[in-house]
Design an enzyme around this catalytic site. Structure first.
Site, PDB file in Angstrom:
ATOM      1  N   ASP A   1      10.195   9.679   9.372  1.00  0.00           N
ATOM      2  CA  ASP A   1       8.817  10.266  10.511  1.00  0.00           C
ATOM      3  C   ASP A   1       8.310  10.894   9.390  1.00  0.00           C
ATOM      4  OD1 ASP A   1       7.401  11.618  11.785  1.00  0.00           O
ATOM      5  OD2 ASP A   1       8.196  11.069  13.784  1.00  0.00           O
ATOM      6  N   HIS A   2       7.197  10.763   8.698  1.00  0.00           N
ATOM      7  CA  HIS A   2       6.922  11.337   7.601  1.00  0.00           C
ATOM      8  C   HIS A   2       5.993  12.729   7.905  1.00  0.00           C
ATOM      9  CE1 HIS A   2       3.047   9.305   8.522  1.00  0.00           C
ATOM     10  NE2 HIS A   2       2.368  10.339   8.204  1.00  0.00           N
TER      11      HIS A   2
ATOM     12  N   LYS B   1     -10.691  15.865  10.905  1.00  0.00           N
ATOM     13  CA  LYS B   1      -9.358  15.486  10.250  1.00  0.00           C
ATOM     14  C   LYS B   1      -8.625  16.740  10.587  1.00  0.00           C
ATOM     15  CE  LYS B   1      -6.456  13.872   6.818  1.00  0.00           C
ATOM     16  NZ  LYS B   1      -5.758  13.092   7.586  1.00  0.00           N
TER      17      LYS B   1
ATOM     18  N   LYS C   1       6.284  17.168   6.233  1.00  0.00           N
ATOM     19  CA  LYS C   1       5.358  18.131   6.017  1.00  0.00           C
ATOM     20  C   LYS C   1       5.693  19.400   6.029  1.00  0.00           C
ATOM     21  CE  LYS C   1       1.917  14.910   7.847  1.00  0.00           C
ATOM     22  NZ  LYS C   1       1.289  14.613   6.630  1.00  0.00           N
TER      23      LYS C   1
ATOM     24  N   ASP D   1       0.855  -1.191   0.110  1.00  0.00           N
ATOM     25  CA  ASP D   1       0.181  -0.103  -0.014  1.00  0.00           C
ATOM     26  C   ASP D   1       0.832   1.316   0.045  1.00  0.00           C
ATOM     27  OD1 ASP D   1      -2.376   1.432   0.783  1.00  0.00           O
ATOM     28  OD2 ASP D   1      -1.351   1.996   2.582  1.00  0.00           O
TER      29      ASP D   1
ATOM     30  N   HIS E   1       5.531  10.847  16.061  1.00  0.00           N
ATOM     31  CA  HIS E   1       5.154  12.297  15.272  1.00  0.00           C
ATOM     32  C   HIS E   1       4.960  13.485  16.352  1.00  0.00           C
ATOM     33  CE1 HIS E   1       4.438   9.536  12.129  1.00  0.00           C
ATOM     34  NE2 HIS E   1       3.445   8.859  12.491  1.00  0.00           N
TER      35      HIS E   1
HETATM   36  P1  NAP Z   1       1.389  -4.012   3.008  1.00  0.00           P
HETATM   37  O1  NAP Z   1       0.432  -3.208   2.108  1.00  0.00           O
HETATM   38  O2  NAP Z   1       1.143  -5.059   3.766  1.00  0.00           O
HETATM   39  O3  NAP Z   1       2.723  -4.387   2.010  1.00  0.00           O
HETATM   40  C1  NAP Z   1       3.818  -5.126   2.506  1.00  0.00           C
HETATM   41  C2  NAP Z   1       4.750  -5.648   1.413  1.00  0.00           C
HETATM   42  O4  NAP Z   1       5.494  -6.382   1.853  1.00  0.00           O
HETATM   43  C3  NAP Z   1       3.781  -5.976   0.043  1.00  0.00           C
HETATM   44  O5  NAP Z   1       4.688  -5.667  -0.997  1.00  0.00           O
HETATM   45  C4  NAP Z   1       4.250  -7.639   0.168  1.00  0.00           C
HETATM   46  O6  NAP Z   1       4.292  -8.093  -0.806  1.00  0.00           O
HETATM   47  C5  NAP Z   1       5.546  -7.708   0.815  1.00  0.00           C
HETATM   48  N1  NAP Z   1       5.897  -8.776   1.540  1.00  0.00           N
HETATM   49  C6  NAP Z   1       5.108  -9.405   2.944  1.00  0.00           C
HETATM   50  N2  NAP Z   1       5.811 -10.458   3.094  1.00  0.00           N
HETATM   51  C7  NAP Z   1       6.882 -10.616   2.516  1.00  0.00           C
HETATM   52  C8  NAP Z   1       7.842 -11.604   2.315  1.00  0.00           C
HETATM   53  N3  NAP Z   1       7.636 -12.756   3.217  1.00  0.00           N
HETATM   54  N4  NAP Z   1       8.913 -11.303   1.454  1.00  0.00           N
HETATM   55  C9  NAP Z   1       8.805 -10.557   0.469  1.00  0.00           C
HETATM   56  N5  NAP Z   1       7.854  -9.473   0.395  1.00  0.00           N
HETATM   57  C10 NAP Z   1       7.083  -9.621   1.536  1.00  0.00           C
HETATM   58  O7  NAP Z   1       2.223  -2.784   3.963  1.00  0.00           O
HETATM   59  P2  NAP Z   1       2.199  -1.206   3.720  1.00  0.00           P
HETATM   60  O8  NAP Z   1       1.005  -0.645   4.194  1.00  0.00           O
HETATM   61  O9  NAP Z   1       2.754  -0.921   2.450  1.00  0.00           O
HETATM   62  O10 NAP Z   1       3.387  -0.704   4.914  1.00  0.00           O
HETATM   63  C11 NAP Z   1       4.729  -1.179   4.587  1.00  0.00           C
HETATM   64  C12 NAP Z   1       5.553  -0.398   5.814  1.00  0.00           C
HETATM   65  O11 NAP Z   1       5.365   0.854   5.832  1.00  0.00           O
HETATM   66  C13 NAP Z   1       5.049  -0.913   7.164  1.00  0.00           C
HETATM   67  O12 NAP Z   1       6.249  -0.897   7.977  1.00  0.00           O
HETATM   68  C14 NAP Z   1       4.200  -0.023   7.495  1.00  0.00           C
HETATM   69  O13 NAP Z   1       4.168   0.147   9.004  1.00  0.00           O
HETATM   70  C15 NAP Z   1       4.795   1.371   7.016  1.00  0.00           C
HETATM   71  N6  NAP Z   1       3.805   2.382   6.853  1.00  0.00           N
HETATM   72  C16 NAP Z   1       2.968   2.432   6.114  1.00  0.00           C
HETATM   73  C17 NAP Z   1       1.832   3.615   5.828  1.00  0.00           C
HETATM   74  C18 NAP Z   1       0.689   3.594   4.770  1.00  0.00           C
HETATM   75  O14 NAP Z   1       0.452   4.462   4.572  1.00  0.00           O
HETATM   76  N7  NAP Z   1       0.719   2.245   4.050  1.00  0.00           N
HETATM   77  C19 NAP Z   1       2.148   4.615   6.443  1.00  0.00           C
HETATM   78  C20 NAP Z   1       3.491   4.904   7.395  1.00  0.00           C
HETATM   79  C21 NAP Z   1       4.174   3.695   7.311  1.00  0.00           C
HETATM   80  P3  NAP Z   1       3.574  -9.376  -1.541  1.00  0.00           P
HETATM   81  O15 NAP Z   1       2.301  -9.494  -0.933  1.00  0.00           O
HETATM   82  O16 NAP Z   1       3.655  -9.546  -2.980  1.00  0.00           O
HETATM   83  O17 NAP Z   1       4.504 -10.555  -0.991  1.00  0.00           O
END
Ligand code: NAP
Length: 491
Positions: free
Chosen positions: A179-180, A347, A184, A18, A242
């Site tokens: 820390d996004h 928000k 900002k 995501d 944050h």
């Molecule tokens: P996500 O949507 O669950 O994506 C996880 C990614 O990891 C997918 O590309 C998945 O690919 C891959 N993955 C999972 N298990 C794997 C494995 N065993 N080997 C290789 N690849 C693997 O997570 P996300 O929301 O993008 O978040 C990612 C990080 O960013 C986290 O640390 C989260 O806390 C941080 N974060 C996210 C947001 C946000 O807005 N989403 C904001 C701030 C911080 P496959 O499914 O193809 O395996």
């Protein structure tokens, strides 16, 4: 190295996730479109599922389509993207990735510069960093940098463990902890407002400021992140990083120079001066909350305990309010109140600096109340500053009326504030660490937060859920200020 138009390979672990699709690709696209990065760059997307380069590029093109706005260069941009299906623990996967990076480095003339961006679940951070070193991917002719997403640990001991693991492979000066909020526009503006205005800096202390309030509220609930949130809660998800970063920027002394080391050194002093909360005094300083059912935009929404992947008896807080005390000369006696929550009525992320009342109110005898002066820094969704003053009400009598001086970034034509991630990726490519969190800050923040979480974990919240979705949070959060003679300013 050209510092302004950096050249690099960017390896994104979690390329199908995501964060990558919603934030990282559009941000890299904007950097590409406005010429901030050199055309000599390539991105390698790494994730588990099997995808061809073509399929991956089609996903990237789609995710940048709204930023591209029909300009027709999204496909040219996506041609810089390569996909590597990958298993985090297999050394074979790393060897293949190493070969791919070697050939792309040659083709795109990226001078061996590599960014490893970990956009994956934190449990993989340590394993990936160790494997990158063990399999030789960090041996490169250029620079190497590790960009790492939150959460950085779950407590001080777990953060230390993670840090030791990644420090085996990367030096502290190569670790860019995101820390996004620090990307900002208006968070970066705190420094400028404070240090570039003769009007504020002389007043920025306990002689003239009565209290500071920082609110970061969301209307959304936990959505599909129930599993993650159950292990985190608002304290770890928002306050440890944050909110404490904003506190540090608001309260730090002027750095002797605006470079990353000097700014960090001042922020660290603030975190060191935060008064530790003793376990038996927690209720005097912190309030926790959890949303129950409520009405938002005329729809009835679920309570937290009814959400997907959430324990029906969950003790996880979705709201935190706190009173922070900074024990130093500048801030003695000035409470900093923080508040953050999900499913609130608006928000908004805002900072309100409330100035002390004037020593003598000349209008008091006329039966007039004069409002305190406030400086409001709007972080999101609006970006700007409002100064609340008092002026004469038009007419024959001398009576006062509150007025507002507004400056809004969003209202200025042609200003298209870069997204936080756009700025942070650019900074990581240029090697500017100012807006990333140093280990010293992470460690101090966790040691403060651990005291609060220990107290909360030792005692189940008997009143959960204690605020209605769509409200301003639990009543106790209002009482926290009322007992000091203050109230939350509306946000
Ligand atoms: P996500 O949507 O669950 O994506 C996880 C990614 O990891 C997918 O590309 C998945 O690919 C891959 N993955 C999972 N298990 C794997 C494995 N065993 N080997 C290789 N690849 C693997 O997570 P996300 O929301 O993008 O978040 C990612 C990080 O960013 C986290 O640390 C989260 O806390 C941080 N974060 C996210 C947001 C946000 O807005 N989403 C904001 C701030 C911080 P496959 O499914 O193809 O395996």
């Amino acid at each position: 190295m050209n510092k302004e138009n950096p050249t690099s390979l960017i390896v994104i672990f979690g390329a199908t996730g995501d964060l990558a699709q919603r934030k990282l690709y559009p941000s890299i696209y904007r950097l590409y479109k406005n010429g901030s990065i050199s055309k000599n760059f390539a991105v390698v997307g790494v994730a588990r599922r099997p995808l061809s380069n073509e399929e991956f590029r089609a996903n990237v093109t789609k995710s940048v389509s709204s930023a591209a706005n029909g300009e027709g260069n999204a496909e040219e941009f996506s041609s810089h993207f390569y996909y590597h299906p990958f298993d985090v623990t297999s050394s074979n996967s790393y060897q293949q990735l190493k070969d791919l990076l070697g050939s792309l480095d040659h083709d795109y003339e990226t001078n061996g510069n590599r960014i490893f961006y970990l956009a994956m679940a934190p449990e993989f951070f340590g394993t990936i960093a160790s494997n990158l070193k063990a399999e030789g991917l960090t041996e490169t002719a250029g620079w190497k940098r590790l960009v790492i997403e939150k959460p950085f640990g779950h407590s001080l001991p777990s953060a230390k463990e993670l840090n030791e693991e990644i420090r085996e492979a990367f030096h502290e000066s190569e670790i860019y902890r995101i820390d996004h909020y620090l990307g900002k526009e208006m968070v970066q503006n705190i420094e400028v407002i404070r240090f570039a205005n003769a009007l504020f800096e002389p007043l920025w202390n306990n002689r003239y400021i009565s209290n500071i309030q920082i609110t970061s509220s969301e209307v959304l609930g936990v959505e599909d992140r129930g599993r993650y949130y159950e292990n985190s809660g608002a304290l770890r998800d928002m306050v440890q990083n944050h909110m404490l970063q904003m506190v540090a920027l608001l309260a730090m002394e002027p750095p002797i120079k605006l470079n990353p080391e000097e700014i960090r050194s001042e922020k660290v002093k603030v975190l060191r001066a935060l008064r530790t909360i003793e376990q038996d005094e927690i209720e005097n300083y912190f309030v926790r909350g959890q949303y129950g059912q409520g009405v938002i935009a005329e729809d009835t929404v679920l309570g937290y305990r009814e959400e997907n992947s959430v324990d029906p008896d969950s003790n996880t807080e979705t709201f935190v309010a706190g009173k922070l005390v900074i024990d130093n000369f500048r801030w003695a006696g000035v409470p900093i109140y923080i508040r953050t929550g999900k499913r609130m009525y608006s928000k908004s992320t805002k900072i309100v600096v409330q100035f002390k009342d004037i020593p003598m109110n000349l209008y008091y005898n006329l039966g007039e109340k004069v409002d305190p002066n406030l400086l409001v820094i709007h972080i999101q969704p609006e970006e700007g500053i409002t100064l609340h003053l008092n002026a004469k009400k038009s007419g024959k009598d001398i009576t006062t009326t509150p007025i507002k001086l507004d400056y809004s970034n969003n209202c200025i034509d042609g200003i298209n504030t870069p997204e936080a991630y756009e700025r942070l990726i650019y900074d990581a490519m240029r090697g500017d660490m100012t807006n990333f969190t140093h280990w010293d800050e992470v460690a101090l923040s966790w040691s403060f937060i651990d005291q609060v979480s220990k107290a909360w974990e030792s005692k189940k919240a008997s009143d959960f859920p204690n605020y209605e979705a769509g409200s301003t949070g639990p009543k106790k959060a209002d009482e926290l200020l009322e007992k000091d003679g203050f109230h939350w300013w509306p946000v």
